[in-house]
Design an enzyme around this catalytic site. Sequence first.
Site, mmCIF file in Angstrom:
data_model
loop_
_atom_site.group_PDB
_atom_site.id
_atom_site.type_symbol
_atom_site.label_atom_id
_atom_site.label_comp_id
_atom_site.label_asym_id
_atom_site.label_seq_id
_atom_site.Cartn_x
_atom_site.Cartn_y
_atom_site.Cartn_z
ATOM 1 N N GLY A 133 3.125 -16.633 7.639
ATOM 2 C CA GLY A 133 3.753 -17.923 7.332
ATOM 3 C C GLY A 133 4.155 -18.649 8.606
ATOM 4 O O GLY A 133 4.640 -18.021 9.542
ATOM 5 N N VAL A 178 4.475 -18.592 26.214
ATOM 6 C CA VAL A 178 3.489 -17.558 26.574
ATOM 7 C C VAL A 178 2.468 -18.143 27.553
ATOM 8 O O VAL A 178 2.159 -17.540 28.597
ATOM 9 C CB VAL A 178 2.781 -17.008 25.304
ATOM 10 N N ARG A 227 -3.712 -16.150 6.588
ATOM 11 C CA ARG A 227 -3.602 -14.768 6.113
ATOM 12 C C ARG A 227 -5.035 -14.272 5.991
ATOM 13 O O ARG A 227 -5.884 -14.959 5.435
ATOM 14 C CB ARG A 227 -2.848 -14.726 4.784
ATOM 15 N N ASP A 278 6.518 -9.335 9.633
ATOM 16 C CA ASP A 278 6.235 -7.893 9.606
ATOM 17 C C ASP A 278 4.809 -7.566 9.180
ATOM 18 O O ASP A 278 4.238 -6.583 9.649
ATOM 19 C CB ASP A 278 7.273 -7.147 8.760
ATOM 20 N N THR A 296 9.447 -16.050 11.952
ATOM 21 C CA THR A 296 9.484 -16.209 10.497
ATOM 22 C C THR A 296 10.832 -16.820 10.120
ATOM 23 O O THR A 296 11.844 -16.478 10.726
ATOM 24 C CB THR A 296 9.281 -14.859 9.757
ATOM 25 N N ASP A 316 12.520 -16.228 7.592
ATOM 26 C CA ASP A 316 13.332 -15.341 6.742
ATOM 27 C C ASP A 316 14.358 -14.493 7.492
ATOM 28 O O ASP A 316 15.272 -13.945 6.869
ATOM 29 C CB ASP A 316 12.420 -14.406 5.938
ATOM 30 N N ASP A 337 14.085 -11.560 8.554
ATOM 31 C CA ASP A 337 14.146 -10.238 7.913
ATOM 32 C C ASP A 337 13.507 -9.144 8.755
ATOM 33 O O ASP A 337 12.939 -8.203 8.226
ATOM 34 C CB ASP A 337 13.473 -10.306 6.531
ATOM 35 N N ARG A 371 24.915 -32.286 -2.786
ATOM 36 C CA ARG A 371 26.334 -32.321 -3.119
ATOM 37 C C ARG A 371 26.798 -33.749 -3.419
ATOM 38 O O ARG A 371 27.622 -33.978 -4.300
ATOM 39 C CB ARG A 371 27.172 -31.722 -1.988
ATOM 40 N N ARG A 393 28.279 -32.789 -11.694
ATOM 41 C CA ARG A 393 27.235 -31.867 -12.141
ATOM 42 C C ARG A 393 27.326 -30.532 -11.417
ATOM 43 O O ARG A 393 27.900 -30.428 -10.332
ATOM 44 C CB ARG A 393 25.856 -32.462 -11.843
ATOM 45 N N ARG A 397 12.270 -14.337 -0.347
ATOM 46 C CA ARG A 397 11.839 -13.481 -1.452
ATOM 47 C C ARG A 397 12.501 -12.109 -1.377
ATOM 48 O O ARG A 397 12.855 -11.519 -2.372
ATOM 49 C CB ARG A 397 10.314 -13.304 -1.433
ATOM 50 N N SER A 450 32.496 -30.662 -9.564
ATOM 51 C CA SER A 450 31.063 -30.422 -9.331
ATOM 52 C C SER A 450 30.935 -29.118 -8.546
ATOM 53 O O SER A 450 31.873 -28.691 -7.888
ATOM 54 C CB SER A 450 30.455 -31.549 -8.517
ATOM 55 N N ARG A 496 21.759 -29.012 -13.258
ATOM 56 C CA ARG A 496 20.482 -29.449 -12.699
ATOM 57 C C ARG A 496 19.959 -28.388 -11.732
ATOM 58 O O ARG A 496 20.734 -27.589 -11.202
ATOM 59 C CB ARG A 496 20.651 -30.762 -11.922
ATOM 60 N N ARG A 503 10.238 -24.925 5.844
ATOM 61 C CA ARG A 503 9.371 -24.402 6.905
ATOM 62 C C ARG A 503 9.082 -25.436 7.980
ATOM 63 O O ARG A 503 8.656 -25.094 9.075
ATOM 64 C CB ARG A 503 8.014 -23.993 6.332
HETATM 65 P P1 ATP Z 1 5.759 -13.962 6.816
HETATM 66 O O1 ATP Z 1 6.945 -13.031 6.967
HETATM 67 O O2 ATP Z 1 6.066 -15.334 7.224
HETATM 68 O O3 ATP Z 1 5.092 -13.855 5.477
HETATM 69 P P2 ATP Z 1 3.861 -12.077 7.882
HETATM 70 O O4 ATP Z 1 3.360 -11.840 9.260
HETATM 71 O O5 ATP Z 1 4.672 -10.978 7.272
HETATM 72 O O6 ATP Z 1 4.654 -13.455 7.895
HETATM 73 P P3 ATP Z 1 1.637 -11.505 6.081
HETATM 74 O O7 ATP Z 1 0.863 -12.435 5.238
HETATM 75 O O8 ATP Z 1 2.369 -10.379 5.436
HETATM 76 O O9 ATP Z 1 2.632 -12.427 6.926
HETATM 77 O O10 ATP Z 1 0.666 -10.862 7.181
HETATM 78 C C1 ATP Z 1 -0.163 -11.686 7.992
HETATM 79 C C2 ATP Z 1 -1.515 -11.045 8.178
HETATM 80 O O11 ATP Z 1 -1.367 -9.788 8.864
HETATM 81 C C3 ATP Z 1 -2.259 -10.696 6.904
HETATM 82 O O12 ATP Z 1 -2.934 -11.788 6.335
HETATM 83 C C4 ATP Z 1 -3.247 -9.649 7.397
HETATM 84 O O13 ATP Z 1 -4.359 -10.239 8.019
HETATM 85 C C5 ATP Z 1 -2.425 -8.920 8.459
HETATM 86 N N1 ATP Z 1 -1.890 -7.688 7.856
HETATM 87 C C6 ATP Z 1 -0.778 -7.550 7.111
HETATM 88 N N2 ATP Z 1 -0.634 -6.282 6.678
HETATM 89 C C7 ATP Z 1 -1.697 -5.597 7.154
HETATM 90 C C8 ATP Z 1 -2.158 -4.254 7.047
HETATM 91 N N3 ATP Z 1 -1.479 -3.324 6.353
HETATM 92 N N4 ATP Z 1 -3.309 -3.930 7.672
HETATM 93 C C9 ATP Z 1 -4.005 -4.847 8.387
HETATM 94 N N5 ATP Z 1 -3.633 -6.120 8.508
HETATM 95 C C10 ATP Z 1 -2.510 -6.507 7.914
#
Ligand code: ATP
Length: 318
Positions: free
Chosen positions: A5, A17, A66, A97, A120, A122, A124, A149, A157, A166, A210, A242, A251
């Site tokens: 994402g 970089v 992805r 991750d 990201t 999130d 997380d 608000r 409301r 998520r 509200s 609502r 994003r």
């Molecule tokens: P976000 O947290 O914003 O969703 P993210 O990096 O976790 O970002 P993912 O869609 O989970 O997003 O992963 C990005 C890409 O990394 C996947 O489309 C895939 O190409 C690769 N990837 C994820 N998991 C694996 C895995 N187990 N093996 C190989 N490639 C992977």
Amino acid sequence: MTSGGDAPGMNAAIRSVVRACAYYRVSCVGIYRGYEGLIDADFIELTARSVNNIINKGGTILKSARSKEFRTKEGRKIAFENLKEQNIEGLIVIGGDGSFTGAVLFNEEYNFPVIGIPGTIDNDIFGTSHTIGYDTALNTAVEAIDKIRDTASSHNRLFFVEVMGRDAGFIALNAGVGAGAEEILIPEENLGLDRMLESLKKSRRTGKSSSIVVVAEGDKSGKNVYELAKYVEENLPEYDVRVSILGHMQRGGSPSCFDRVLASRLGVKSVELLLDGKTNLMVGLKDNEVISSSILEAIKGGHSINHELLRVSDIMTT
Ligand code: ATP
């Protein structure tokens, strides 16, 4: 590459970089569309001047994607061959991750040096107090809730506002406290719907006309945001309810100063680690110091919610 994402501040990380590479006189190649572009050899030579005027831009100039193919052994083999062909000696992945999981696997199979930069909204990821994009998303959410608000109080409301998250409630909890929400529902804690009804009843009794309830996408109440609204309407007919889903606006947008500075710091560190011959590390922030930690830990470590903040939120709704 940027992968998974998109998040505001990814461009600032790319810029950092690229400029760090130029500073240390090593060449830098950008990979378009994450692992998808790696498999398609969709590369571009990047110089210090290629990244002019992008520090303030949302999204990512390298695009993100992805890739299903990278999840296969065959896909990763093609990726490795493309890197070899270009004489590329190390990979910096800006993502979440999932992207890091792919990088670790790639390193295991081909002993190819990889460094992760957490990007990201999130927040997380274990091993860093902040991920790139989180601060901007938080501010976007707070600004939006402030606007909601205004209309909530004009019409007496109750608004359910869904924010992204998520699996993680960082945006919901922090934006909820920051925007003065009545209740906050997050994936990490199921506080029960009765508690929310009680709190709303109490607000009415004490003269609040509200209210805003902030709900993370993945909250554990077992109801989606529309079902939650319906549930409250059925149980508290005095409320005019609502729903507003903030969605992808969280994003986008120009990154906050915090995210730009964070991205600049993490980008430089990632290049320095590669040049030191390091691999399988993620750069991050701890106590406002730039650190590196095992990328495996980042994937497996999970995250925990700030209970002190939950307590503050409770006290604020008195
Ligand atoms: P976000 O947290 O914003 O969703 P993210 O990096 O976790 O970002 P993912 O869609 O989970 O997003 O992963 C990005 C890409 O990394 C996947 O489309 C895939 O190409 C690769 N990837 C994820 N998991 C694996 C895995 N187990 N093996 C190989 N490639 C992977």
